[in-house]
Write an enzyme that holds these catalytic residues in place. Sequence first.
Site, short mmCIF file in Angstrom:
data_model
loop_
_atom_site.label_atom_id
_atom_site.label_comp_id
_atom_site.label_asym_id
_atom_site.label_seq_id
_atom_site.Cartn_x
_atom_site.Cartn_y
_atom_site.Cartn_z
N ASN A 117 0.85 -1.19 0.00
CA ASN A 117 0.00 0.00 0.00
C ASN A 117 0.88 1.24 0.00
OD1 ASN A 117 -2.44 1.54 0.21
ND2 ASN A 117 -2.05 1.81 2.41
N HIS A 119 0.65 5.24 1.27
CA HIS A 119 -0.17 6.13 2.11
C HIS A 119 0.49 7.51 2.16
CE1 HIS A 119 -2.99 7.39 5.14
NE2 HIS A 119 -1.97 7.91 5.80
N SER A 146 4.48 6.99 2.51
CA SER A 146 5.05 5.72 3.00
C SER A 146 4.52 4.58 2.15
CB SER A 146 4.61 5.46 4.45
OG SER A 146 4.94 6.55 5.29
N ASP A 155 -3.89 1.48 7.44
CA ASP A 155 -2.64 2.17 7.15
C ASP A 155 -1.51 1.76 8.09
OD1 ASP A 155 -3.88 3.58 5.08
OD2 ASP A 155 -4.64 5.07 6.49
C1 GAR Z 1 -2.34 8.72 -3.29
O1 GAR Z 1 -1.78 9.95 -2.90
C2 GAR Z 1 -2.20 7.69 -2.21
O2 GAR Z 1 -1.10 7.90 -1.37
C3 GAR Z 1 -3.49 7.86 -1.45
O3 GAR Z 1 -4.45 8.14 -2.41
C4 GAR Z 1 -3.85 8.84 -3.50
C5 GAR Z 1 -4.33 8.18 -4.77
O4 GAR Z 1 -3.99 8.93 -5.89
N1 GAR Z 1 -3.80 6.69 -0.68
C6 GAR Z 1 -4.43 6.72 0.50
O5 GAR Z 1 -4.84 7.74 1.01
C7 GAR Z 1 -4.61 5.35 1.16
N2 GAR Z 1 -4.97 5.48 2.53
P1 GAR Z 1 -4.05 8.29 -7.34
O6 GAR Z 1 -5.41 7.62 -7.49
O7 GAR Z 1 -3.92 9.46 -8.25
O8 GAR Z 1 -2.93 7.32 -7.48
#
Ligand code: GAR
Length: 224
Positions: A117, A119, A146, A155
Amino acid sequence: MSEHDSPARPPLPIVVLISGQGTNLQAIMDAIDAGEVPAEIRAVISNRPDAYGLERARRAGIPAEVIDHRRYPDRARFDAALEDRIDRYHPELVVLAGFMRILTPAFVAHYAGRLLNIHPSLLPAFTGLDTHRRALEAGVREHGTSIHFVTAELDSGPVIVQGRVAVSPDDTPQTLAAKVQAVEHRLYPLVIRWFAEGRLRLKDGVVYFDGRPLEKPLIYEDKR
Ligand code: GAR
């Protein structure tokens, strides 16, 4: 190749799970296309039918599927359907790239050691949602992202690497998000590459990098 070289490994089969924009998915697809990551995305699966990342996958000729969580009576049944769909593609690694669902322990256990994952915070700080706004409100000077192996809690799970960005006094949640995402787009392909090359493993809850246990997360320095 000389007779002493080992034969090239086949590309690592992966499935990517998304819920939204899919910019991390795009970065991974681009890195694979550029020959930087020896992996093959067998499918992209979203829990939201309107996720733009599905369009990115289709354009790249990658099977794009929807398992809409609203059609399932509970988390366990959604996760079971998701697991069933993922496993049709026989991935060796499942990559959560902006997949905004809490997963059941049974699902996580099924993919133990092969579920990553990303985060948008320097874990353990700011688990959950809205991390950029919360980081600004907390007045931190450093923020980031991370990448970790997934365990049952939200997370959490052993962190492999963190990418840091400096917080400026004039940052807004939007500018901070953009800075963090730029780092994410370089870092996630790199970590998938390490996994595909056999340099990264999870054993008994501990991350091993190049055969050595990681005592703390690797820190990614942006050298560009
Ligand atoms: C990313 O910034 C990722 O780190 C976050 O969602 C975004 C997705 O962007 N993930 C979380 O918050 C998970 N808890 P994307 O769809 O443009 O890749």
